[in-house]
Design a protein around this motif. Structure first.
Motif, PDB file in Angstrom:
ATOM      1  N   GLU A  12     -48.625   4.916  26.547  1.00 24.65           N
ATOM      2  CA  GLU A  12     -49.248   6.196  26.886  1.00 24.65           C
ATOM      3  C   GLU A  12     -48.252   7.126  27.578  1.00 24.65           C
ATOM      4  O   GLU A  12     -48.153   8.308  27.238  1.00 24.65           O
ATOM      5  CB  GLU A  12     -50.475   5.968  27.773  1.00 24.65           C
ATOM      6  N   ALA A  13     -47.506   6.613  28.543  1.00 21.50           N
ATOM      7  CA  ALA A  13     -46.514   7.425  29.259  1.00 21.50           C
ATOM      8  C   ALA A  13     -45.377   7.833  28.327  1.00 21.50           C
ATOM      9  O   ALA A  13     -44.900   8.982  28.387  1.00 21.50           O
ATOM     10  CB  ALA A  13     -45.974   6.660  30.469  1.00 21.50           C
ATOM     11  N   PHE A  14     -44.921   6.937  27.476  1.00 26.30           N
ATOM     12  CA  PHE A  14     -43.853   7.246  26.517  1.00 26.30           C
ATOM     13  C   PHE A  14     -44.271   8.396  25.615  1.00 26.30           C
ATOM     14  O   PHE A  14     -43.511   9.353  25.411  1.00 26.30           O
ATOM     15  CB  PHE A  14     -43.541   5.993  25.695  1.00 26.30           C
ATOM     16  N   ASN A  15     -45.476   8.343  25.106  1.00 27.79           N
ATOM     17  CA  ASN A  15     -45.942   9.383  24.187  1.00 27.79           C
ATOM     18  C   ASN A  15     -46.201  10.716  24.876  1.00 27.79           C
ATOM     19  O   ASN A  15     -46.251  11.749  24.204  1.00 27.79           O
ATOM     20  CB  ASN A  15     -47.160   8.901  23.404  1.00 27.79           C
ATOM     21  N   ARG A  16     -46.339  10.708  26.182  1.00 31.25           N
ATOM     22  CA  ARG A  16     -46.443  11.951  26.975  1.00 31.25           C
ATOM     23  C   ARG A  16     -45.083  12.405  27.484  1.00 31.25           C
ATOM     24  O   ARG A  16     -44.996  13.417  28.163  1.00 31.25           O
ATOM     25  CB  ARG A  16     -47.371  11.743  28.184  1.00 31.25           C
ATOM     26  N   THR A  17     -44.037  11.624  27.214  1.00 31.58           N
ATOM     27  CA  THR A  17     -42.682  11.824  27.759  1.00 31.58           C
ATOM     28  C   THR A  17     -42.729  11.919  29.283  1.00 31.58           C
ATOM     29  O   THR A  17     -42.018  12.714  29.892  1.00 31.58           O
ATOM     30  CB  THR A  17     -41.948  13.041  27.133  1.00 31.58           C
ATOM     31  N   ASP A  18     -43.526  11.075  29.892  1.00 28.85           N
ATOM     32  CA  ASP A  18     -43.709  11.049  31.346  1.00 28.85           C
ATOM     33  C   ASP A  18     -42.707  10.057  31.951  1.00 28.85           C
ATOM     34  O   ASP A  18     -43.016   8.883  32.162  1.00 28.85           O
ATOM     35  CB  ASP A  18     -45.143  10.650  31.668  1.00 28.85           C
ATOM     36  N   VAL A  19     -41.517  10.557  32.223  1.00 28.43           N
ATOM     37  CA  VAL A  19     -40.429   9.708  32.699  1.00 28.43           C
ATOM     38  C   VAL A  19     -40.786   9.011  34.002  1.00 28.43           C
ATOM     39  O   VAL A  19     -40.544   7.813  34.171  1.00 28.43           O
ATOM     40  CB  VAL A  19     -39.126  10.521  32.843  1.00 28.43           C
ATOM     41  N   GLU A  20     -41.358   9.730  34.944  1.00 27.39           N
ATOM     42  CA  GLU A  20     -41.653   9.123  36.251  1.00 27.39           C
ATOM     43  C   GLU A  20     -42.690   8.012  36.138  1.00 27.39           C
ATOM     44  O   GLU A  20     -42.567   6.986  36.807  1.00 27.39           O
ATOM     45  CB  GLU A  20     -42.066  10.180  37.270  1.00 27.39           C
ATOM     46  N   LYS A  21     -43.687   8.194  35.294  1.00 27.66           N
ATOM     47  CA  LYS A  21     -44.666   7.117  35.092  1.00 27.66           C
ATOM     48  C   LYS A  21     -43.987   5.918  34.443  1.00 27.66           C
ATOM     49  O   LYS A  21     -44.216   4.773  34.837  1.00 27.66           O
ATOM     50  CB  LYS A  21     -45.838   7.605  34.222  1.00 27.66           C
ATOM     51  N   ILE A  46     -32.545   3.541  34.327  1.00 25.25           N
ATOM     52  CA  ILE A  46     -33.670   3.610  33.382  1.00 25.25           C
ATOM     53  C   ILE A  46     -34.184   5.045  33.307  1.00 25.25           C
ATOM     54  O   ILE A  46     -34.460   5.562  32.215  1.00 25.25           O
ATOM     55  CB  ILE A  46     -34.765   2.602  33.768  1.00 25.25           C
ATOM     56  N   ARG A  47     -34.300   5.710  34.437  1.00 27.22           N
ATOM     57  CA  ARG A  47     -34.715   7.109  34.458  1.00 27.22           C
ATOM     58  C   ARG A  47     -33.748   7.955  33.626  1.00 27.22           C
ATOM     59  O   ARG A  47     -34.164   8.751  32.773  1.00 27.22           O
ATOM     60  CB  ARG A  47     -34.776   7.647  35.888  1.00 27.22           C
ATOM     61  N   LYS A  48     -32.462   7.793  33.858  1.00 24.06           N
ATOM     62  CA  LYS A  48     -31.447   8.555  33.122  1.00 24.06           C
ATOM     63  C   LYS A  48     -31.569   8.296  31.621  1.00 24.06           C
ATOM     64  O   LYS A  48     -31.478   9.228  30.810  1.00 24.06           O
ATOM     65  CB  LYS A  48     -30.052   8.175  33.628  1.00 24.06           C
ATOM     66  N   MET A  49     -31.769   7.042  31.231  1.00 25.83           N
ATOM     67  CA  MET A  49     -31.904   6.698  29.819  1.00 25.83           C
ATOM     68  C   MET A  49     -33.070   7.451  29.185  1.00 25.83           C
ATOM     69  O   MET A  49     -32.931   8.048  28.117  1.00 25.83           O
ATOM     70  CB  MET A  49     -32.110   5.188  29.670  1.00 25.83           C
ATOM     71  N   PHE A  50     -34.230   7.445  29.852  1.00 24.65           N
ATOM     72  CA  PHE A  50     -35.398   8.136  29.299  1.00 24.65           C
ATOM     73  C   PHE A  50     -35.200   9.650  29.281  1.00 24.65           C
ATOM     74  O   PHE A  50     -35.533  10.308  28.287  1.00 24.65           O
ATOM     75  CB  PHE A  50     -36.672   7.763  30.066  1.00 24.65           C
ATOM     76  N   VAL A  51     -34.665  10.220  30.349  1.00 17.60           N
ATOM     77  CA  VAL A  51     -34.443  11.672  30.392  1.00 17.60           C
ATOM     78  C   VAL A  51     -33.549  12.089  29.233  1.00 17.60           C
ATOM     79  O   VAL A  51     -33.845  13.041  28.498  1.00 17.60           O
ATOM     80  CB  VAL A  51     -33.844  12.102  31.755  1.00 17.60           C
ATOM     81  N   GLU A  52     -32.430  11.389  29.054  1.00 17.72           N
ATOM     82  CA  GLU A  52     -31.499  11.730  27.974  1.00 17.72           C
ATOM     83  C   GLU A  52     -32.121  11.494  26.600  1.00 17.72           C
ATOM     84  O   GLU A  52     -31.954  12.316  25.688  1.00 17.72           O
ATOM     85  CB  GLU A  52     -30.209  10.932  28.122  1.00 17.72           C
ATOM     86  N   SER A  53     -32.852  10.413  26.446  1.00 12.61           N
ATOM     87  CA  SER A  53     -33.464  10.110  25.153  1.00 12.61           C
ATOM     88  C   SER A  53     -34.487  11.170  24.766  1.00 12.61           C
ATOM     89  O   SER A  53     -34.496  11.651  23.624  1.00 12.61           O
ATOM     90  CB  SER A  53     -34.134   8.732  25.189  1.00 12.61           C
ATOM     91  N   PHE A  54     -35.359  11.550  25.694  1.00 13.97           N
ATOM     92  CA  PHE A  54     -36.382  12.551  25.399  1.00 13.97           C
ATOM     93  C   PHE A  54     -35.768  13.937  25.178  1.00 13.97           C
ATOM     94  O   PHE A  54     -36.302  14.741  24.415  1.00 13.97           O
ATOM     95  CB  PHE A  54     -37.439  12.607  26.504  1.00 13.97           C
ATOM     96  N   ALA A  55     -34.646  14.225  25.821  1.00 14.50           N
ATOM     97  CA  ALA A  55     -33.977  15.512  25.635  1.00 14.50           C
ATOM     98  C   ALA A  55     -33.317  15.606  24.263  1.00 14.50           C
ATOM     99  O   ALA A  55     -33.185  16.706  23.712  1.00 14.50           O
ATOM    100  CB  ALA A  55     -32.941  15.737  26.735  1.00 14.50           C
ATOM    101  N   ASN A  56     -32.896  14.474  23.708  1.00 14.92           N
ATOM    102  CA  ASN A  56     -32.142  14.473  22.461  1.00 14.92           C
ATOM    103  C   ASN A  56     -32.961  14.206  21.210  1.00 14.92           C
ATOM    104  O   ASN A  56     -32.473  14.428  20.109  1.00 14.92           O
ATOM    105  CB  ASN A  56     -31.022  13.426  22.537  1.00 14.92           C
ATOM    106  N   ALA A  57     -34.183  13.714  21.359  1.00 11.94           N
ATOM    107  CA  ALA A  57     -34.940  13.320  20.177  1.00 11.94           C
ATOM    108  C   ALA A  57     -36.437  13.475  20.417  1.00 11.94           C
ATOM    109  O   ALA A  57     -36.909  13.403  21.548  1.00 11.94           O
ATOM    110  CB  ALA A  57     -34.628  11.863  19.831  1.00 11.94           C
ATOM    111  N   SER A  58     -37.148  13.678  19.336  1.00 14.56           N
ATOM    112  CA  SER A  58     -38.602  13.727  19.369  1.00 14.56           C
ATOM    113  C   SER A  58     -39.101  12.325  19.021  1.00 14.56           C
ATOM    114  O   SER A  58     -38.897  11.864  17.891  1.00 14.56           O
ATOM    115  CB  SER A  58     -39.105  14.747  18.357  1.00 14.56           C
ATOM    116  N   MET A  59     -39.728  11.664  19.988  1.00 17.62           N
ATOM    117  CA  MET A  59     -40.112  10.264  19.775  1.00 17.62           C
ATOM    118  C   MET A  59     -41.590  10.058  20.048  1.00 17.62           C
ATOM    119  O   MET A  59     -42.125  10.584  21.028  1.00 17.62           O
ATOM    120  CB  MET A  59     -39.286   9.356  20.689  1.00 17.62           C
ATOM    121  N   THR A  60     -42.225   9.301  19.179  1.00 19.61           N
ATOM    122  CA  THR A  60     -43.619   8.914  19.331  1.00 19.61           C
ATOM    123  C   THR A  60     -43.734   7.443  18.968  1.00 19.61           C
ATOM    124  O   THR A  60     -43.158   7.008  17.971  1.00 19.61           O
ATOM    125  CB  THR A  60     -44.532   9.742  18.405  1.00 19.61           C
ATOM    126  N   CYS A  61     -44.459   6.700  19.770  1.00 18.30           N
ATOM    127  CA  CYS A  61     -44.666   5.274  19.529  1.00 18.30           C
ATOM    128  C   CYS A  61     -46.075   5.056  18.997  1.00 18.30           C
ATOM    129  O   CYS A  61     -47.057   5.344  19.682  1.00 18.30           O
ATOM    130  CB  CYS A  61     -44.473   4.497  20.833  1.00 18.30           C
TER     131      CYS A  61
END
Length: 119
Positions: A12-21, A46-61
């Motif tokens: 749920e958090a991944f699909n909302r791109t909610d890095v802090e959650k 881990i925070r840096k990985m998610f921030v960079e990943s969400f900034a570079n790509a559109s991802m949905t699980c």
């Protein structure tokens, strides 16, 4: 929370791109090893990985299968473009302590229109 419940919150958090959650679901010294990437450890990495990943790509699980076995939650997933993968999450005291993910990086890069690294 049981491992499967933690994983459901993760999706749920991944699909909302909610890095802090997402970060809050990990133990402070957790290890995240996406086999196509360098291993990262700890909240900051881990925070840096998610921030960079969400900034570079559109991802949905999109979850195809989710299983629980003791302290482990396992998920088979796909994205809207057909990329498929699986992840293993070791959960202790309601926190992810270790995660390993398997997916095809070349297909991901092509689908996202990202540069393909040269050797």
């Amino acid at each position: 929370m049981r491992p499967k419940e933690v994983l459901q919150q993760f999706v749920e958090a991944f699909n909302r791109t909610d890095v802090e959650k997402l970060v809050s679901l990990y133990h402070e010294e957790a290890i995240n090893h996406q086999v196509a990437e360098e291993t990262v450890q700890g909240h900051d990495a881990i925070r840096k990985m998610f921030v960079e990943s969400f900034a570079n790509a559109s991802m949905t699980c999109i979850v195809e299968n989710m299983f629980e076995d003791g302290e482990w939650a396992i998920m088979e997933w796909r994205d809207p473009q057909g990329l498929r993968g699986c992840g293993f999450f070791h959960v202790i005291d309601s926190k992810i302590t270790f995660q390993r993910g398997y997916w095809d990086k070349l297909t991901f890069l092509r689908q996202q229109g990202l540069p393909i690294p040269r050797e």
